[in-house]
Enzyme design. Structure first.
Site, PDB file in Angstrom:
ATOM      1  N   GLY A  46       6.030   2.783   3.065  1.00 37.40           N
ATOM      2  CA  GLY A  46       7.336   3.434   2.979  1.00 37.40           C
ATOM      3  C   GLY A  46       7.218   4.856   2.453  1.00 37.40           C
ATOM      4  O   GLY A  46       7.846   5.777   2.970  1.00 37.40           O
TER       5      GLY A  46
ATOM      6  N   GLY B 222      24.651  -6.574 -10.813  1.00 37.61           N
ATOM      7  CA  GLY B 222      24.102  -7.923 -10.782  1.00 37.61           C
ATOM      8  C   GLY B 222      25.125  -8.953 -10.340  1.00 37.61           C
ATOM      9  O   GLY B 222      26.302  -8.650 -10.140  1.00 37.61           O
TER      10      GLY B 222
ATOM     11  N   ASP C 237      -0.590 -10.664  10.462  1.00 39.37           N
ATOM     12  CA  ASP C 237       0.448 -11.647  10.136  1.00 39.37           C
ATOM     13  C   ASP C 237       1.014 -12.200  11.440  1.00 39.37           C
ATOM     14  O   ASP C 237       1.257 -11.444  12.381  1.00 39.37           O
ATOM     15  CB  ASP C 237       1.637 -10.990   9.410  1.00 39.37           C
ATOM     16  CG  ASP C 237       1.275 -10.479   8.028  1.00 39.37           C
ATOM     17  OD1 ASP C 237       0.178 -10.812   7.548  1.00 39.37           O
ATOM     18  OD2 ASP C 237       2.111  -9.760   7.436  1.00 39.37           O
TER      19      ASP C 237
ATOM     20  N   GLU D 126       8.394   2.251  10.655  1.00 35.46           N
ATOM     21  CA  GLU D 126       7.463   1.549   9.774  1.00 35.46           C
ATOM     22  C   GLU D 126       7.539   0.054  10.083  1.00 35.46           C
ATOM     23  O   GLU D 126       8.626  -0.523  10.048  1.00 35.46           O
ATOM     24  CB  GLU D 126       7.883   1.823   8.317  1.00 35.46           C
ATOM     25  CG  GLU D 126       7.072   1.070   7.304  1.00 35.46           C
ATOM     26  CD  GLU D 126       7.685   1.135   5.886  1.00 35.46           C
ATOM     27  OE1 GLU D 126       8.569   1.965   5.623  1.00 35.46           O
ATOM     28  OE2 GLU D 126       7.250   0.320   5.058  1.00 35.46           O
TER      29      GLU D 126
ATOM     30  N   CYS E 169      28.755  -1.108 -11.455  1.00 39.01           N
ATOM     31  CA  CYS E 169      29.243  -2.312 -10.779  1.00 39.01           C
ATOM     32  C   CYS E 169      29.432  -3.443 -11.800  1.00 39.01           C
ATOM     33  O   CYS E 169      30.327  -3.365 -12.617  1.00 39.01           O
ATOM     34  CB  CYS E 169      28.336  -2.682  -9.613  1.00 39.01           C
ATOM     35  SG  CYS E 169      29.236  -3.566  -8.333  1.00 39.01           S
TER      36      CYS E 169
ATOM     37  N   LEU F  64       0.834  -1.213   0.000  1.00 38.03           N
ATOM     38  CA  LEU F  64       0.000   0.000   0.000  1.00 38.03           C
ATOM     39  C   LEU F  64       0.862   1.255   0.000  1.00 38.03           C
ATOM     40  O   LEU F  64       0.349   2.362  -0.186  1.00 38.03           O
ATOM     41  CB  LEU F  64      -0.922   0.017   1.227  1.00 38.03           C
ATOM     42  CG  LEU F  64      -2.069  -0.979   1.204  1.00 38.03           C
ATOM     43  CD1 LEU F  64      -2.895  -0.850   2.477  1.00 38.03           C
ATOM     44  CD2 LEU F  64      -2.961  -0.758  -0.013  1.00 38.03           C
ATOM     45  N   GLY F  65       2.141   1.074   0.217  1.00 39.41           N
ATOM     46  CA  GLY F  65       3.030   2.237   0.193  1.00 39.41           C
ATOM     47  C   GLY F  65       3.282   2.844   1.566  1.00 39.41           C
ATOM     48  O   GLY F  65       3.348   4.061   1.696  1.00 39.41           O
TER      49      GLY F  65
ATOM     50  N   HIS G 294      28.143   2.282  -6.561  1.00 39.53           N
ATOM     51  CA  HIS G 294      26.719   2.454  -6.878  1.00 39.53           C
ATOM     52  C   HIS G 294      26.283   3.902  -6.658  1.00 39.53           C
ATOM     53  O   HIS G 294      25.825   4.242  -5.570  1.00 39.53           O
ATOM     54  CB  HIS G 294      25.865   1.553  -5.979  1.00 39.53           C
ATOM     55  CG  HIS G 294      26.019   0.104  -6.257  1.00 39.53           C
ATOM     56  ND1 HIS G 294      25.089  -0.625  -6.951  1.00 39.53           N
ATOM     57  CD2 HIS G 294      27.008  -0.759  -5.931  1.00 39.53           C
ATOM     58  CE1 HIS G 294      25.490  -1.874  -7.040  1.00 39.53           C
ATOM     59  NE2 HIS G 294      26.658  -1.991  -6.430  1.00 39.53           N
TER      60      HIS G 294
ATOM     61  N   GLU H 241      23.674   5.301  -7.655  1.00 41.07           N
ATOM     62  CA  GLU H 241      22.216   5.415  -7.499  1.00 41.07           C
ATOM     63  C   GLU H 241      21.775   5.536  -6.040  1.00 41.07           C
ATOM     64  O   GLU H 241      20.753   6.152  -5.751  1.00 41.07           O
ATOM     65  CB  GLU H 241      21.502   4.235  -8.188  1.00 41.07           C
ATOM     66  CG  GLU H 241      21.667   2.864  -7.533  1.00 41.07           C
ATOM     67  CD  GLU H 241      22.919   2.110  -7.947  1.00 41.07           C
ATOM     68  OE1 GLU H 241      23.880   2.755  -8.397  1.00 41.07           O
ATOM     69  OE2 GLU H 241      22.951   0.874  -7.799  1.00 41.07           O
TER      70      GLU H 241
HETATM   71  N1  GLN Z   1      28.898  -9.637  -9.100  1.00 42.11           N
HETATM   72  C1  GLN Z   1      29.831  -8.549  -9.154  1.00 42.11           C
HETATM   73  C2  GLN Z   1      30.758  -8.548  -7.948  1.00 42.11           C
HETATM   74  O1  GLN Z   1      30.466  -9.145  -6.946  1.00 42.11           O
HETATM   75  C3  GLN Z   1      29.105  -7.219  -9.282  1.00 42.11           C
HETATM   76  C4  GLN Z   1      28.251  -6.886  -8.098  1.00 42.11           C
HETATM   77  C5  GLN Z   1      27.281  -5.757  -8.359  1.00 42.11           C
HETATM   78  O2  GLN Z   1      26.991  -5.421  -9.511  1.00 42.11           O
HETATM   79  N2  GLN Z   1      26.740  -5.177  -7.321  1.00 42.11           N
HETATM   80  O3  GLN Z   1      31.790  -7.939  -7.997  1.00 42.11           O
END
Ligand code: GLN
Length: 534
Positions: free
Chosen positions: A22, A358, A152, A145, A385, A19-20, A511, A513
């Site tokens: 956060g 990833g 639950d 929150e 990354c 529901l949001g 990162h 972001e």
């Molecule tokens: N899998 C890569 C590492 O462990 C990149 C990790 C990521 O993109 N956060 O270095």
């Protein structure tokens, strides 16, 4: 701020998840902050994982990383984006952490002679963690929150802790309950019964909510507010409407219209408060809603079916778009699709390419293809990354001619491990919380694209990875035009690369972001969007 003056606001949810809570918590916090209060937000997660760091994004969306290196729930990202203040380890508590602490104490002998129980031992530990943030002495208000939905089994100890705190701290504690009022088209009506039931459930657990926020697709009439107020023991003005809006950043403005912040101030008996300063926020929302230009950028990843997996990246593009008076139309491209015949088609209509972070080898060759495409076609590129690592592998294979080049994560037997496990990672066996995590210093290379972007010599960015660029290949890369533009001054690890003779091509090991906020859009995203708009 003395700690016995700190006020506590709890946000619970009923009827359904998603529901949001956060966004509501972040919006209220932002309004109180705009009135001059120092506020922080905390998330209590009822699962047994110690943190979401080892969870698949399909299970839990993005894992957000704090400056002090905690792997946390994605809601902490919202908190930082709305408040523009960093969160920390203490802002995310899970059942796993609570039990781990209590069990460690039991093993140490701290409870010797006593039976260790949910009440009081688990609830005491939960209350300690809620009040821990106040012990820092810097917050006027702490918004907590509670994850999950009332009713639950898992969230019972949290609601019980809230009941106890309300009893112990009296008017310093208040509860906001967020529910859903569904519209039944067959009946042509908004229905309040689920809300009534969920409040009843909360009452059974000993908690009377002070304010109800009702998510709804249609206007809440006066009659509905009246009815909910009557059944749920709140005043009519304490029944608040939360209608769907086109951008989450509009929610604080809607909550202000509904006087949520005023109600909270009255309830908590806070005196002499000034009106909030909302102009900068309104300006931002206006830019988000009324852009002068559009630009389509591809986000290449392997969890693209679930947009929450890349929450901070999408939001960073909203911030960066607004700062360029534009809207970024993100095209989510599945990296596995970039391994099939005709994959180039996916990029026919994009003006920029981002490769997402990833783990693991699924879709990796598609990501490497995307990096090659961006490089060869002079399309602005940002690799984050794993995205940077793919750009390095691609460059090694296709420019340096190292045919089998790879990351040892994907191919431990590669002849050319241009991306390799960090030395201190080689002895690590536990998966949880053992990556290179949190903020590290980075020295920006003078005269580089990076120094143009940041305008600073030293920066700090957040990390979450085990692998890194293998410095043994440095000379070959530099000689061929892929050059380091950011280096960690202590460890000499390369944190960022640029490709020369390209419009705009940057790969970062960190990162960016996680650091983009409404008030401070991240410069890398701002410049990337600018380059894509050109
Ligand atoms: N899998 C890569 C590492 O462990 C990149 C990790 C990521 O993109 N956060 O270095």
């Amino acid at each position: 701020m003395s700690t016995d003056k700190t006020k506590y606001i709890f946000v619970t949810g009923g009827v359904t998840s998603s529901l949001g809570k956060g966004i509501i918590s972040a919006s209220l916090a932002m309004l109180l902050q705009a009135r001059g209060f120092s506020v922080t937000i905390q998330k209590l997660d009822p699962y047994i994982n110690v943190d979401p760091g080892t969870l698949n994004p399909y299970e839990h969306g993005e894992c957000y990383v704090t400056a002090d290196g905690a792997e946390t729930d994605l809601d902490l990202g919202h908190y930082e984006r709305f408040l523009d203040v960093p969160t920390s380890q203490g802002n995310n508590v899970t059942t796993g952490q609570v039990y781990q602490t209590v069990i460690n104490k039991e093993r140490r002998g701290d409870y010797l002679g006593k039976t260790v129980q949910v009440i009081p031992h688990i609830t005491d530990e939960i209350k300690r963690r809620i009040q821990y943030l106040a012990s820092k002495g810097i917050y006027d208000v702490i918004i907590t929150e509670i994850g999950g939905t009332v009713g639950d089994i898992e969230s019972l100890p949290y609601i019980e802790s809230l009941r106890q705190l309300k009893w112990e701290l009296g008017s310093r504690v208040m509860v906001i309950h967020l529910t859903l009022v569904p519209y039944l088209s067959a009946a042509g009506e908004l229905k309040t019964k689920p809300t009534q039931h969920s409040v009843k459930m909360l009452l059974e657990e000993g908690v009377q909510p002070d304010v109800l926020i009702l998510r709804t697709e249609r206007e809440l009439t006066k009659d509905i507010r009246k009815k909910v107020a009557l059944f749920c023991n709140v005043r009519e003005q304490e029944v608040i409407e939360s209608r769907d809006v086109s951008t989450i950043y509009e929610v604080p403005l809607k909550m202000y219209e509904e006087k949520l912040d005023q109600i909270v101030i009255d309830k908590l008996r806070i005196k002499n408060v000034k009106e909030p300063t909302l102009e900068p926020w309104k300006l931002f929302v206006n830019k988000v809603k009324n852009p002068d230009a559009f630009v389509r950028i591809a986000l290449v990843g392997k969890y693209v079916e679930l947009k929450d997996s890349y929450k901070s990246i999408s939001e960073a593009f909203v911030h960066a778009g607004a700062s360029n008076n534009a809207r970024v139309d993100l095209k989510f491209v599945h990296s596995e699709d970039l391994e099939k015949e005709g994959w180039e088609e996916y990029f026919a209509d994009v003006k920029g390419i981002l490769i997402a972070p990833g783990f693991g080898s699924r879709g990796i060759e598609g990501k490497i293809n995307a990096a090659q495409y961006a490089r060869e076609n002079n399309i602005p590129f940002l690799g984050i990354c794993l995205g940077m690592q793919c750009a390095v592998i691609e460059y090694a294979r296709n420019v340096l001619g190292l045919k089998d080049a790879d990351s040892s994560e994907m191919n431990p037997k590669t002849k050319f491990p241009v991306i390799d496990l960090m030395e201190h990672q080689k002895s690590v066996t536990n998966k949880g919380g053992t990556m290179r995590l949190g903020e590290y210093k980075c020295e920006v290379v003078e005269g580089s694209l990076m120094s143009e972007v940041y305008g600073e010599k030293f920066i700090k960015e957040r990390h979450r990875h085990r692998y890194e660029f293998n410095n043994e290949y440095m000379d070959e890369f530099v000689a061929n035009g892929m050059v380091p533009i950011g280096v960690n001054p202590d460890s000499n690890l390369v944190e960022a690369f640029e490709v020369k003779n390209h419009k705009w091509f940057i790969g970062v090991q960190f990162h960016p972001e996680y650091r983009s906020t409404v008030m401070h859009p991240h410069p890398l995203f701002v410049h990337f969007v600018k380059a894509s708009l050109k």
